[in-house]
Design a protein around this motif. Structure first.
Motif, short mmCIF file in Angstrom:
data_model
loop_
_atom_site.label_atom_id
_atom_site.label_comp_id
_atom_site.label_asym_id
_atom_site.label_seq_id
_atom_site.Cartn_x
_atom_site.Cartn_y
_atom_site.Cartn_z
N LYS A 87 0.83 -1.20 0.00
CA LYS A 87 0.00 0.00 0.00
C LYS A 87 0.87 1.25 0.00
N VAL A 88 0.48 2.22 -0.82
CA VAL A 88 1.15 3.51 -0.84
C VAL A 88 0.34 4.49 0.00
N ASP A 89 0.99 5.17 0.93
CA ASP A 89 0.30 6.12 1.80
C ASP A 89 0.09 7.47 1.13
N ILE A 90 1.08 7.90 0.38
CA ILE A 90 1.00 9.22 -0.23
C ILE A 90 1.57 9.20 -1.64
N LYS A 91 0.84 9.79 -2.55
CA LYS A 91 1.26 9.84 -3.95
C LYS A 91 1.98 11.15 -4.21
N VAL A 92 3.20 11.04 -4.76
CA VAL A 92 4.01 12.21 -5.08
C VAL A 92 4.34 12.17 -6.57
N VAL A 93 4.23 13.31 -7.23
CA VAL A 93 4.52 13.38 -8.65
C VAL A 93 5.65 14.38 -8.90
N LEU A 94 6.55 14.02 -9.81
CA LEU A 94 7.61 14.93 -10.24
C LEU A 94 7.25 15.50 -11.59
N LEU A 95 7.30 16.82 -11.70
CA LEU A 95 6.95 17.51 -12.93
C LEU A 95 8.07 18.46 -13.31
N GLY A 96 8.20 18.73 -14.61
CA GLY A 96 9.22 19.66 -15.05
C GLY A 96 9.63 19.38 -16.48
N LYS A 153 23.96 14.20 -8.06
CA LYS A 153 25.32 13.65 -8.06
C LYS A 153 25.84 13.47 -6.65
N THR A 154 25.61 14.47 -5.78
CA THR A 154 26.11 14.41 -4.40
C THR A 154 25.03 13.99 -3.41
N GLY A 155 23.75 14.08 -3.83
CA GLY A 155 22.64 13.76 -2.93
C GLY A 155 22.17 14.96 -2.11
N LYS A 156 22.74 16.13 -2.35
CA LYS A 156 22.42 17.32 -1.56
C LYS A 156 20.91 17.59 -1.49
N ASP A 157 20.39 17.61 -0.26
CA ASP A 157 19.02 18.04 0.09
C ASP A 157 17.89 17.22 -0.53
N ILE A 158 18.20 16.12 -1.19
CA ILE A 158 17.12 15.32 -1.79
C ILE A 158 16.29 14.63 -0.71
N ASP A 159 16.94 14.02 0.27
CA ASP A 159 16.20 13.37 1.36
C ASP A 159 15.29 14.37 2.08
N LYS A 160 15.75 15.61 2.21
CA LYS A 160 14.98 16.62 2.94
C LYS A 160 13.59 16.82 2.35
N ILE A 161 13.49 16.78 1.03
CA ILE A 161 12.20 16.99 0.38
C ILE A 161 11.21 15.91 0.80
N PHE A 162 11.65 14.65 0.76
CA PHE A 162 10.73 13.55 1.04
C PHE A 162 10.44 13.41 2.53
N VAL A 163 11.39 13.78 3.37
CA VAL A 163 11.14 13.80 4.81
C VAL A 163 10.06 14.84 5.13
N LYS A 164 10.14 16.00 4.47
CA LYS A 164 9.14 17.05 4.66
C LYS A 164 7.77 16.58 4.19
N ILE A 165 7.71 15.92 3.05
CA ILE A 165 6.45 15.42 2.53
C ILE A 165 5.84 14.39 3.49
N ALA A 166 6.66 13.47 3.99
CA ALA A 166 6.18 12.45 4.93
C ALA A 166 5.73 13.08 6.24
#
Length: 207
Positions: A5-14, A160-173
């Motif tokens: 089960k997926v709790d939250i649906k996230v979409v990437l646009l651009g 490339k370095t992973g900078k701040d990517i986890d932060k986005i999904f932690v905020k969403i969760a």
């Protein structure tokens, strides 16, 4: 992970080549596909799906991530994938001004069709401008102003370095869990108002 089960649906646009697929690969698989395929050669046809579990304060949240194609010919298809999304990460390439203009288009689409979707702005390829600041084409003040306008957050990331990517999904969760808690508190408050005393029998709640 797969299935479940997926709790939250996230979409990437651009825009195409804005770094959406690289961002998902770094987040889900902790790898940089640019090591084998250059940024500019990574393109998604239609949409790709991935999921990952985030643990916040001992609570697990399964995030389902839709990585959509950025090409204009796939616009109608992208609308199918962001339908029902609770959060959107609108990506733009920090070295490409046109990608930020395109981000504004997608924000307009979300505001028109998915009013309840929380928007996060994500500048990608920070490693490129970190190495050469002259490559920056997106003004930070402009992105912050837009973030205020959409009541969202803004991040500058590097797949490339992973900078701040986890932060986005932690905020969403975290936002998802806070929303669930607030809803539960409201429901509990309503029950108390309806049945303030156990002397008043309620068949539904057996109190």
């Amino acid at each position: 992970m797969s299935g479940g089960k997926v709790d939250i649906k996230v979409v990437l646009l651009g825009k195409s080549y804005a770094g959406k697929t690289s961002l998902v690969e770094r987040y889900i698989h902790n790898r940089f596909i640019g090591d084998t395929v250059p940024y500019q050669n990574v393109i998604t046809i239609g949409a790709a799906f991935g999921a990952k579990t985030v643990v916040i304060n001992n609570k697990s949240v399964v995030i389902g991530i839709w990585d959509t194609a950025g090409s204009e010919r796939y616009e109608a298809m992208s609308r199918i994938y962001y339908r029902g999304a609770k959060a959107a990460i609108v990506c733009y390439d920090l070295t490409d001004k046109s990608s930020f203009d395109r981000a504004r288009f997608w924000i307009g689409e979300l505001q028109k069709h998915e009013e309840g979707c929380q928007i996060h702005l994500c500048g990608t390829k920070y490693d490129l401008i970190e190495g050469n600041p002259d490559l920056r084409r997106i003004d930070e003040k402009e992105t912050k102003a837009l973030a205020i306008d959409v009541r969202g957050d803004v991040y500058e990331t590097s797949s490339k370095t992973g900078k701040d990517i986890d932060k986005i999904f932690v905020k969403i969760a975290s936002d998802y869990l806070n929303s669930k808690r607030e809803t539960l508190e409201e429901e509990t408050s309503d029950i108390i108002k309806l049945h303030p005393s156990k002397k008043h029998f309620c068949p539904a709640c057996r109190s």
